[in-house]
Structures are given as structure tokens and as C-alpha cells.
Design a protein around this motif. Structure first.
Motif, short mmCIF file in Angstrom:
data_model
loop_
_atom_site.label_atom_id
_atom_site.label_comp_id
_atom_site.label_asym_id
_atom_site.label_seq_id
_atom_site.Cartn_x
_atom_site.Cartn_y
_atom_site.Cartn_z
N THR A 14 0.52 -5.97 -12.41
CA THR A 14 0.26 -5.50 -13.78
C THR A 14 -1.22 -5.48 -14.12
O THR A 14 -1.62 -4.85 -15.11
CB THR A 14 0.99 -6.42 -14.78
OG1 THR A 14 0.57 -7.77 -14.56
CG2 THR A 14 2.50 -6.31 -14.60
N GLN A 15 -2.05 -6.15 -13.31
CA GLN A 15 -3.49 -6.17 -13.57
C GLN A 15 -4.23 -5.04 -12.88
O GLN A 15 -5.45 -4.96 -12.95
CB GLN A 15 -4.06 -7.53 -13.13
CG GLN A 15 -3.51 -8.71 -13.93
CD GLN A 15 -3.97 -10.04 -13.36
OE1 GLN A 15 -3.79 -10.30 -12.16
NE2 GLN A 15 -4.57 -10.87 -14.19
N GLY A 16 -3.49 -4.17 -12.21
CA GLY A 16 -4.12 -3.04 -11.53
C GLY A 16 -4.69 -3.38 -10.17
O GLY A 16 -5.60 -2.71 -9.69
N ILE A 17 -4.13 -4.42 -9.54
CA ILE A 17 -4.58 -4.81 -8.20
C ILE A 17 -3.51 -4.43 -7.18
O ILE A 17 -2.33 -4.72 -7.39
CB ILE A 17 -4.87 -6.32 -8.14
CG1 ILE A 17 -6.01 -6.68 -9.10
CG2 ILE A 17 -5.23 -6.74 -6.71
CD1 ILE A 17 -6.26 -8.16 -9.25
N VAL A 18 -3.92 -3.79 -6.09
CA VAL A 18 -3.00 -3.31 -5.06
C VAL A 18 -3.09 -4.20 -3.83
O VAL A 18 -4.18 -4.54 -3.36
CB VAL A 18 -3.31 -1.85 -4.67
CG1 VAL A 18 -2.44 -1.41 -3.49
CG2 VAL A 18 -3.11 -0.92 -5.85
N LEU A 19 -1.93 -4.60 -3.32
CA LEU A 19 -1.84 -5.31 -2.04
C LEU A 19 -1.26 -4.37 -1.00
O LEU A 19 -0.25 -3.71 -1.26
CB LEU A 19 -0.94 -6.55 -2.17
CG LEU A 19 -1.59 -7.85 -2.66
CD1 LEU A 19 -1.97 -7.73 -4.12
CD2 LEU A 19 -0.67 -9.03 -2.43
N ILE A 20 -1.91 -4.29 0.15
CA ILE A 20 -1.44 -3.43 1.25
C ILE A 20 -0.96 -4.29 2.39
O ILE A 20 -1.67 -5.19 2.86
CB ILE A 20 -2.56 -2.49 1.73
CG1 ILE A 20 -3.11 -1.65 0.57
CG2 ILE A 20 -2.05 -1.58 2.85
CD1 ILE A 20 -4.26 -0.75 0.96
N HIS A 21 0.28 -4.03 2.86
CA HIS A 21 0.88 -4.81 3.95
C HIS A 21 1.28 -3.87 5.09
O HIS A 21 1.75 -2.76 4.83
CB HIS A 21 2.15 -5.53 3.48
CG HIS A 21 1.95 -6.38 2.28
ND1 HIS A 21 1.42 -7.64 2.34
CD2 HIS A 21 2.22 -6.15 0.96
CE1 HIS A 21 1.37 -8.15 1.12
NE2 HIS A 21 1.84 -7.27 0.27
#
Length: 693
Positions: A14-21
Motif C-alpha cells: 500500500t506504500q507503493g513499494i514493489v517486491l520482485i521474487h
């Protein structure tokens, strides 16, 4: 976006941070395909206004680099360079405006670590280990690793890290500037990364040239250049890229790295070194639990330097070792060797004092053979004398347990003959350790005529338990490594007697890629010991007899080698410095051969005899010869070993050149089988695969 991704999935909070896995599917796909998709994902997200930053861990599906797959791609040089250049050209975009943070965990090496460097900030968990082992395999760190590392840390720190395959702890990497922050675990890393993104909405990493202290850089490269002698193109390209990374704008430096990386991948030494130093060794150390054998109690007979070293390695592996010698004082001195070696490791921070004490408690000095009762393995490491070895073998064999086996640590004495004193020769094998045992990784396992398959498997398992790299050879005079090494020394003395100056022989050996010249080696092992080894051989051909007679002459004159301060070198008693000695009774040849011919003779003579070993059945596989020659006797590493050298020269050219040297002695006689292979344009390998069957 996830619907269209092949190798990755993403999460956006919700804070606009993307995690890539990375995904677990398509694990057979090469790294280049995966990384192209990875960068495309990041660039798409960075363009979206609501995204504040990106966090990623290792983007590759598998931890280990698939060099075979990468080689198949890199062999199409133009296409590979074009794709790699396009990939690397996008890295500067990842380091501008919005933070992109990589999290480094566990063992993060090779291309995985290169991808971690693409970020604008790097956070490591404290157990992480970081490095670029490909530097040992004839490559240099690519995919932006060399350029980015050289911009993150001082070039004089980057040089050893990028060219020697060193592995750093997370804290060490932070000290060099490669890692920005070290945290306890993944949870803390993710929290820290998110906080950083929210606190630093705009980030700008410089892409301009950076200052460099060229004097300090040149000083840091001197030793490495001297060792490689320009024979390993990866070293030369890596050093140039470290310099260029600072002197050029980031994007231009990355483009040049792509070009040089492609060139190195298509160099002959890269495939040879990868085949031997990576895949060959990886196969050699692969565990085999099929025997069900577990070494718990080890007996070592002989507490000299070799026996003491074997005892240390056994104790380091957590095995109880009973170190036997003729008296307790001598056996205790053998244990003191382990204390000395381990104390150095404590000083270097490699061992803790507690670990050292635990290690030392595993070594039990003794002068009583009965203390070897119920041992799983007895290794005799006494002097190279058949009678002495027979005595200690006969005396100790009754103390093996029912599943135990006996090993002789011998340089050249026939295993089948040594085994004749045993009522169970099937349980007898050779285990040739190299000195100093704590620093030499190779163990040459020699199978006698009656050695069973089960005993062979047990010996291999013990070598791996010790953390060693085993090769298997079969019985024959001087086995493999010692046999071909004697030819190296023989050729040097042959050339000396031809009137080629001693210093020229030594210099050309180093230029050829040998770490130490043959005459210096002879001094180290001692000339009387070399004569003793020759005495053990069943017969000597005329070239060997000339060599034997000359060594006898020097020994009679008191020139025994380093221990007596005189041999092929003279040694200063106070400083220990050595100067080459030129025998005044040998007249210098009127026409000296070119340096290239001296180098070829030293390299070729060992490769030629290695083929004889393969042809005679002493070796079963070329890769064992390659591993043994490089790790055991310091054969030129850029060749990948004795058979890699033949392939690099080309078998037809190799045979023709050996024929040109036929007047120099019987060591140049060419087996008919080798001539037949040359007529077929045979090569021992195609890529990573052996053609020998």
C-alpha cells in the motif's frame, strides 16, 4: 503484470513499494533470459508515478551459475555481445531517481552477485558470503560486476577481490563499500529497505568518471600480472576494466565490459579452465554414500611432516586420529605441527580458539601400536622405502576392524607390491597426499591390481571427508602425478646438459605458466631424494640415466639442494635469498633455442607422458589427468591441464612438434596410438564433454 511474466512474480504494498521474487518454474532457462525479463520489470515499475521504490533478492532461479548453458549462448559471440550490451546499457536507469534496493542473503556469488550490484543500495544479512569465484575459472566477473564493483570501492581493493575469486563475509563486503548495510535476518532487511525507500524518495547515483590513484592501482596489480604472465586473458581484461570503470562514464564502461566479457568467453583457456577447475572438481568432490562407510577412528603411522599433515586434516574433519611414531616425543612433535598450523588460522580470524582446542583434542600421539586397535583406516606415511613400509604394514594390519582398510601414502612405490604383505590385498590402496597437506587440495588415490571396488569407494569417501579433491589412478611405476613430474624435471636437466643456461630454463618455465622453475623444485625436494626415487623405478632409459648420473655428480660434490644451501641454486645462510648456479663444467651451446621452444618442451613432455598413462590404463579419464596435473604439480593453469594443453595446441601440431624433439631423448617417443588419433583429428574434449572412451 504477473500474468505476463515467465520467470518472476511481483508484490506491491500500500506504500507503493514493489517486491520482485524469482519463480520456481523454467529453472532450465539460461541466466541471460531471466535477467532480461528482470530488468524489463524494474523499468516498467519505475515509470509508474505511484511506485516509490523496488526491493529484490537474487533474481536468478538457481543459485549456481549454469556455465554450460551460458557457454552455448556466448559461443554465438555477436548475438551474445549484442544482448549483453543491451542489458547492461539499462543499468544506469536503475540507479536514478527512485531507490532500487537489493537484499543479499546466504552465498551470493557470480552472476547473482552481479545482479545485486545493479541496485542503488545493497543490504546484506549477516550470514551472507559474497564473491566472484569465476575468476578462478578463466573468466572475469561480468554482467556489470567488474565495472560496478570498481566504482563502489577503491580500485586497489577491487583488484584482489575481482581477480582472485576471494569470498567475503557480509561485514568484510561492507568495509570495502560493496554492501551498504548489514542486518541480522531477512525480516530486518525488508524493514530497513522499506524505511530507506520512504525516507529517500529521490536518489541519484553518479554516472560520471571517478577519480583514481593510478600509482596505487598499478602497485596493486603488479603481483597478479607477474603470476598470470599474460596467459589468462580474463585477468588482463579484468584489470583493464577496473581502470576503465573509473576513467569512463558508467554506461560507456559497461558497454566495454560486455565486449571484453564476450571475448573472454570465446578464448581457449576459458573453456579449458572451466572444464577442469569447475566441472571436473565439482564431479570429483560429489559425495557417494553407497558404501555406508563412516570413518570415526584413523591411525596414522609416521609423525613426520606428511603424517602430521594427514593427522591435522583428519582432526579438522572431526575424526579421532592416533598418530603413531617410534617414540612418544616424535609423535608429540607431530601433534605440535597441528597446533602451529591452527594457531596461524586463529591469528587470521579463520578459527576461534575454542574450535582450535576441539580440533587438537582429536589428535592422540602414541608410540604403542595397540592404540590403533579397531581403527577404520590406517594410513602409513613413513619414508619411501619398501622394506620399512612392509614392516609397519605387517605390524599394523591386525589392528584394523572388520570393515577397515589400509592405505599407503607413497609418491611412487607400486601399490600392488606394497599390498603383497597383506592377507587381504583387496583392502589395500594408495592415498598419495601432497605436501604441505593442509594447503594442497589434491589426493591421488591409487588402485592396486587387487584393490576392491568397495575399498576404492571408501578411500574416495575419506578424501572428500577430509575436504580434499580426489583423482583415481591405477598402479604403475610412479603412478601419474609423480611420473609426469619426473619428466618435467628430466627435461630441465636434459636441457641443462645441452648447454642451455640454468637461468634461461627457469625463466621460460615461469613464462610458460609454471609457478616454480624445475631446478628450484629439485632443490626443494632435495637431489638425494630424487635419486632415491629413481632407484625405486624398475629400469631407467638412457635419458634418465644421464639425469641420474648428473644428479649423482652434484650430490657427491655436496650440492644436495636447499637444505645444504647448495644445489641448482646457492642460498645465502643469513638472508635465505637464492641465486641461480651455473655449472662451470657445462659449456653453453653455440646456438640457443628460442624461448618458445624451451616452453613447449617443458609443457609437451608432461602432456606426452600423460597420454602414455591414458594409453596404458594408469589413467582412465583425461579429466583426472587434467585435475592432477594442475592441482598436484603446478602445471600451467591456463591450459586446464595436460590434455587441455594438447587440445589447445591441436593434436596434429602437438605430435609434429614432439617428433621434432625426438633427438633429445627417449622421453619424446610417441606411442602409435597417439599418431593414429592425430590422423583422425581427434580432440580429448568437445566443449565440456570428454571424447575418450
Amino acid at each position: 503484470m504477473n500474468k505476463n511474466l515467465k520467470y518472476f512474480h511481483t508484490e506491491q504494498n500500500t506504500q507503493g513499494i514493489v517486491l520482485i521474487h524469482p519463480s520456481t518454474k523454467d529453472s532450465n532457462t539460461n541466466e541471460l533470459d531471466q535477467l532480461e525479463e528482470f530488468i524489463a520489470i524494474i523499468l516498467v515499475y519505475l515509470q509508474e508515478p505511484e511506485i516509490k521504490g523496488i526491493i529484490y533478492r537474487n533474481p536468478l532461479i538457481t543459485k549456481e551459475t549454469d556455465y554450460k548453458s551460458l557457454y552455448s549462448v556466448a559461443s554465438y559471440a555477436d548475438i551474445f555481445e549484442e544482448r549483453l550490451s543491451l542489458l547492461l546499457s539499462k543499468i544506469p536507469e536503475l540507479q536514478q531517481n527512485k531507490p532500487v534496493i537489493s537484499i543479499v542473503q546466504h552465498d551470493c556469488t557470480g552472476i547473482s552477485m552481479a545482479a545485486a550490484l545493479w541496485s542503488s543500495r545493497r543490504i546484506a544479512t549477516q550470514e551472507a558470503r559474497i564473491g566472484f569465484p569465476e575468476a578462478r575459472y578463466g573468466l572475469f566477473p561480468g554482467f556489470g560486476a567488474t565495472v560496478l564493483t570498481s566504482r563502489l570501492t577503491d580500485p586497489e581493493k577491487a583488484v584482489p577481490f575481482l581477480t582472485q575469486g576471494n569470498i567475503l563475509t557480509a561485514m568484510q563486503a561492507q568495509e570495502t563499500g560493496i554492501i551498504d548495510e548489514v542486518v541480522s535476518d531477512l525480516t530486518e532487511a525488508l524493514e530497513s529497505a522499506q524505511q530507506y525507500i520512504l525516507q529517500h524518495p529521490v536518489l541519484q547515483v553518479t554516472t560520471s568518471p571517478l577519480p583514481i590513484n593510478t600509482e596505487a592501482f598499478e602497485a596493486s596489480t603488479a603481483t597478479i600480472k607477474r603470476r598470470s604472465n599474460g596467459l589468462i586473458s580474463a585477468i588482463d581484461h579484468s584489470l583493464q576494466m577496473i581502470l576503465n570503470a573509473r576513467q569512463l562514464p558508467l554506461k560507456e564502461a559497461l558497454m566495454q565490459e560486455a565486449q571484453r566479457y564476450t571475448r573472454v568467453w570465446n578464448s581457449p583457456e576459458a573453456i579449458s579452465m572451466l572444464r577442469t577447475h569447475y566441472y571436473g572438481i565439482k564431479d570429483a568432490i560429489r559425495p557417494d554414500a553407497s558404501t555406508g562407510f563412516e570413518l570415526k577412528k584413523l591411525g596414522v603411522i609416521g609423525a613426520g611432516m606428511m603424517g602430521s599433515g594427514i593427522a591435522y586434516e583428519g582432526a579438522r574433519a572431526g575424526i579421532d586420529v592416533f598418530l603413531k611414531d617410534v617414540d612418544l616425543a616424535q609423535a608429540s612433535r607431530g601433534k605440535a605441527y597441528s597446533e602451529k598450523v591452527s594457531s596461524k588460522l586463529v591469528q587470521q580470524g579463520i578459527l576461534t580458539e575454542n574450535t582450535q582446542q576441539q580440533l587438537l583434542t582429536h589428535i592422540h600421539p602414541t608410540d604403542q601400536m595397540t592404540d590403533l586397535e579397531n581403527t577404520d583406516l590406517i594410513i602409513e606415511a613413513v619414508f619411501e622405502d619398501k622394506v620399512l613400509k612392509a614392516e609397519v604394514t605387517s605390524e599394523s594390519l591386525p589392528y584394523l576392524n572388520a570393515e577397515g582398510f589400509f592405505a599407503s601414502n607413497t609418491t611412487s612405490l607400486p601399490i600392488s607390491e606394497l599390498a603383497s604383505v597383506s592377507s587381504k590385498p583387496e583392502n589395500f590402496i594408495g592415498m598419495h597426499f601432497f605436501s604441505p597437506v593442509d594447503r594442497m587440495a589434491l589426493v591421488e588415490i591409487i588402485r592396486g591390481r587387487k584393490t576392491s571396488e568397495d575399498t576404492l569407494k571408501k578411500a574416495l569417501q575419506v578424501a572428500r571427508q577430509f575436504g580434499k579433491i580426489p583423482i583415481v589412478v591405477y598402479d604403475g611405476p610412479a603412478f601419474f602425478t609423480s611420473r609426469i613430474f619426473f619428466n618435467y624435471l628430466l627435461e630441465a636437466i636434459t636441457m641443462l646438459l645441452e648447454g642451455i643456461p640454468a637461468n634461461e630454463i627457469e625463466q621460460q618455465a615461469r613464462i610458460a605458466g609454471f609457478a616454480v622453475g624445475p631446478l628450484a623444485v629439485l632443490d626443494e625436494i632435495s637431489l638425494p631424494l630424487m635419486l632415491h626415487v629413481y632407484d625405486q623405478l624398475p629400469q631407467l632409459h638412457p635419458s634418465q640415466k644421464r639425469c641420474y648420473n648428473y644428479l649423482t655428480k652434484l650430490v657427491t660434490a655436496g650440492r644436495n639442494g636447499r637444505k645444504t644451501a647448495k644445489g641448482f641454486y646457492d642460498y645465502d645462510a643469513e638472508t635465505g635469498k637464492k641465486t641461480i648456479w651455473q655449472d662451470p663444467e657445462i659449456t653453453e651451446a653455440d646456438h640457443l633455442p628460442a624461448g618458445e621452444q624451451i616452453r613447449k618442451r617443458l609443457l609437451h613432455v608432461m602432456s606426452l607422458d600423460s597420454f602414455r598413462c591414458l594409453d596404458e590404463g594408469v589413467l582412465q579419464r583425461p579429466i583426472d589427468g587434467d585435475i592432477g596435473s594442475v592441482l598436484g604439480i603446478g602445471y600451467a593453469t591456463h591450459t586446464g591441464g595436460v590434455f587441455g594443453h594438447i587440445d589447445q595446441v591441436g593434436l596434429s601440431a602437438f605430435v609434429n612438434e614432439c617428433q621434432e624433439y625426438s633427438s633429445y631423448g627417449e622421453q619424446w617417443e610417441i606411442p602409435p596410438a597417439l599418431k593414429q588419433l592425430a590422423d583422425r583429428n581427434f580432440s580429448f574434449y568437445t566443449g565440456f564433454d570428454s571424447n575418450w572412451s
